[in-house]
Design a protein around this motif. Structure first.
Motif, mmCIF file in Angstrom:
data_model
loop_
_atom_site.group_PDB
_atom_site.id
_atom_site.type_symbol
_atom_site.label_atom_id
_atom_site.label_comp_id
_atom_site.label_asym_id
_atom_site.label_seq_id
_atom_site.Cartn_x
_atom_site.Cartn_y
_atom_site.Cartn_z
ATOM 1 N N GLN A 1 -28.034 7.031 -11.721
ATOM 2 C CA GLN A 1 -29.156 6.461 -10.990
ATOM 3 C C GLN A 1 -28.921 6.362 -9.366
ATOM 4 O O GLN A 1 -29.898 6.135 -8.878
ATOM 5 C CB GLN A 1 -29.107 4.830 -11.487
ATOM 6 N N ASP A 2 -27.603 6.782 -9.004
ATOM 7 C CA ASP A 2 -27.516 6.976 -7.620
ATOM 8 C C ASP A 2 -27.160 8.371 -7.247
ATOM 9 O O ASP A 2 -26.755 8.848 -6.142
ATOM 10 C CB ASP A 2 -26.193 6.320 -7.095
ATOM 11 N N PHE A 3 -27.959 9.372 -8.012
ATOM 12 C CA PHE A 3 -28.163 10.689 -7.610
ATOM 13 C C PHE A 3 -28.437 11.011 -6.253
ATOM 14 O O PHE A 3 -27.760 11.711 -5.790
ATOM 15 C CB PHE A 3 -28.757 11.279 -8.627
ATOM 16 N N GLU A 4 -29.563 10.382 -5.915
ATOM 17 C CA GLU A 4 -30.015 10.788 -4.827
ATOM 18 C C GLU A 4 -29.225 10.448 -3.422
ATOM 19 O O GLU A 4 -29.104 11.077 -2.770
ATOM 20 C CB GLU A 4 -31.542 10.243 -4.333
ATOM 21 N N PHE A 5 -28.534 9.390 -3.794
ATOM 22 C CA PHE A 5 -27.421 8.821 -2.674
ATOM 23 C C PHE A 5 -26.442 9.773 -2.832
ATOM 24 O O PHE A 5 -25.897 10.196 -1.696
ATOM 25 C CB PHE A 5 -26.926 7.296 -3.180
ATOM 26 N N ALA A 6 -25.953 10.005 -3.968
ATOM 27 C CA ALA A 6 -24.574 11.259 -4.105
ATOM 28 C C ALA A 6 -25.220 12.586 -3.331
ATOM 29 O O ALA A 6 -24.170 13.275 -3.174
ATOM 30 C CB ALA A 6 -24.313 11.190 -5.518
ATOM 31 N N MET A 7 -26.349 12.967 -3.280
ATOM 32 C CA MET A 7 -26.926 14.137 -2.848
ATOM 33 C C MET A 7 -26.761 14.223 -1.422
ATOM 34 O O MET A 7 -26.843 15.362 -0.734
ATOM 35 C CB MET A 7 -28.128 14.558 -3.264
ATOM 36 N N GLU A 8 -26.683 13.088 -0.711
ATOM 37 C CA GLU A 8 -26.801 13.120 0.775
ATOM 38 C C GLU A 8 -25.686 13.605 1.455
ATOM 39 O O GLU A 8 -24.609 13.601 0.918
ATOM 40 C CB GLU A 8 -26.977 11.646 1.197
ATOM 41 N N ASP A 9 -25.886 14.283 2.641
ATOM 42 C CA ASP A 9 -24.745 14.741 3.417
ATOM 43 C C ASP A 9 -23.817 13.772 3.921
ATOM 44 O O ASP A 9 -22.493 14.401 4.233
ATOM 45 C CB ASP A 9 -25.307 15.675 4.586
ATOM 46 N N SER A 10 -24.018 12.644 4.072
ATOM 47 C CA SER A 10 -23.059 11.800 4.579
ATOM 48 C C SER A 10 -22.014 11.288 3.543
ATOM 49 O O SER A 10 -21.066 10.529 3.877
ATOM 50 C CB SER A 10 -23.643 10.302 5.225
ATOM 51 N N ILE A 11 -22.187 11.573 2.263
ATOM 52 C CA ILE A 11 -21.106 11.323 1.059
ATOM 53 C C ILE A 11 -20.137 12.525 0.979
ATOM 54 O O ILE A 11 -20.548 13.869 1.090
ATOM 55 C CB ILE A 11 -22.001 11.191 -0.084
ATOM 56 N N PHE A 12 -18.900 12.155 1.211
ATOM 57 C CA PHE A 12 -17.944 13.306 1.219
ATOM 58 C C PHE A 12 -17.257 13.060 -0.177
ATOM 59 O O PHE A 12 -16.942 12.281 -0.816
ATOM 60 C CB PHE A 12 -16.904 12.942 2.345
ATOM 61 N N THR A 13 -16.985 14.500 -0.672
ATOM 62 C CA THR A 13 -16.024 14.568 -1.825
ATOM 63 C C THR A 13 -14.582 14.619 -1.476
ATOM 64 O O THR A 13 -14.310 15.007 -0.319
ATOM 65 C CB THR A 13 -16.457 15.943 -2.782
ATOM 66 N N ASN A 14 -13.827 14.797 -2.358
ATOM 67 C CA ASN A 14 -12.350 14.865 -2.289
ATOM 68 C C ASN A 14 -11.870 16.068 -1.332
ATOM 69 O O ASN A 14 -11.172 15.714 -0.648
ATOM 70 C CB ASN A 14 -11.602 14.945 -3.692
ATOM 71 N N ASN A 15 -12.235 17.265 -1.603
ATOM 72 C CA ASN A 15 -11.970 18.407 -1.031
ATOM 73 C C ASN A 15 -12.942 19.064 0.171
ATOM 74 O O ASN A 15 -12.615 19.974 0.752
ATOM 75 C CB ASN A 15 -11.761 19.626 -1.572
ATOM 76 N N GLN A 16 -13.960 17.964 0.633
ATOM 77 C CA GLN A 16 -14.688 18.360 1.783
ATOM 78 C C GLN A 16 -14.695 17.400 2.642
ATOM 79 O O GLN A 16 -14.871 16.219 2.463
ATOM 80 C CB GLN A 16 -16.189 18.669 1.184
ATOM 81 N N PRO A 17 -14.567 17.761 3.868
ATOM 82 C CA PRO A 17 -14.510 16.607 4.975
ATOM 83 C C PRO A 17 -16.029 16.078 5.004
ATOM 84 O O PRO A 17 -17.036 16.378 4.769
ATOM 85 C CB PRO A 17 -14.464 17.417 6.111
#
Length: 172
Positions: free
Chosen positions: A156-172
């Motif tokens: 349900q938070d897919f669009e939020f997760a797609m935002e550039d401001s969200i960072f993954t473990n290996n990406q700054p």
């Protein structure tokens, strides 16, 4: 640059919007979840409560299986099955979506908290440095309780997760 998520194959069939994102996305799919599609296809148990929704999802599963069985895609899948943790070449689903299938292995690391497929999902997320995308709130809870070092998002938070401001473990 595309966003990357570890996801079960059936989630893509259930949530059609995952195949029409607003930006490029790569879904990393453990092979055992691809095999689950065949189980869901042949199971008399409904996947959805509403009969019309269930029929729609079963049709989408059939379409997904047919697409993955096309000769080029089947060849890509088979390349990943020879070696543990091998990855398939990208399988394209339109302009913005690609799948990478991983021959993940359950090592029972999270045996008391997660079932074998959930463990493969988590281990794949750890190896790939990509967040998990799921609709299973119970899985999200168990990941948090087990203090598994992965990011996890509810579908349900897919669009939020797609935002550039969200960072993954290996990406700054």
């Amino acid at each position: 640059m595309s966003r990357r998520f570890v996801i079960e194959a059936v989630m893509v069939a259930i949530y059609g919007e995952l195949l029409a994102p607003g930006a490029p996305v790569e879904y990393i799919v453990p092979y055992t979840t691809v095999m689950e599609l065949y189980e869901f296809q042949n199971s008399p148990e409904p996947l959805m409560h509403d009969p019309a929704d269930n029929l729609h999802v079963k049709n989408k599963i059939n379409e997904l299986i047919a697409y993955l069985e096309e000769p080029l895609n089947r060849k890509k899948l088979e390349r990943a099955l020879n070696i543990p943790w091998a990855k398939s070449p990208s399988i394209l689903f339109g302009e913005n979506v690609s799948w990478t299938v991983v021959n993940a292995l359950d090592n029972e690391q999270y045996g008391e908290f997660l079932d074998p497929i959930e463990t493969e999902i988590v281990l794949t997320a750890q190896r790939e440095g990509a967040p998990v995308l799921t609709d299973q709130l119970e899985l999200i809870r168990r990941i948090i309780e087990a203090e598994v070092p992965v990011q996890v998002f509810d579908i349900q938070d897919f669009e939020f997760a797609m935002e550039d401001s969200i960072f993954t473990n290996n990406q700054p």
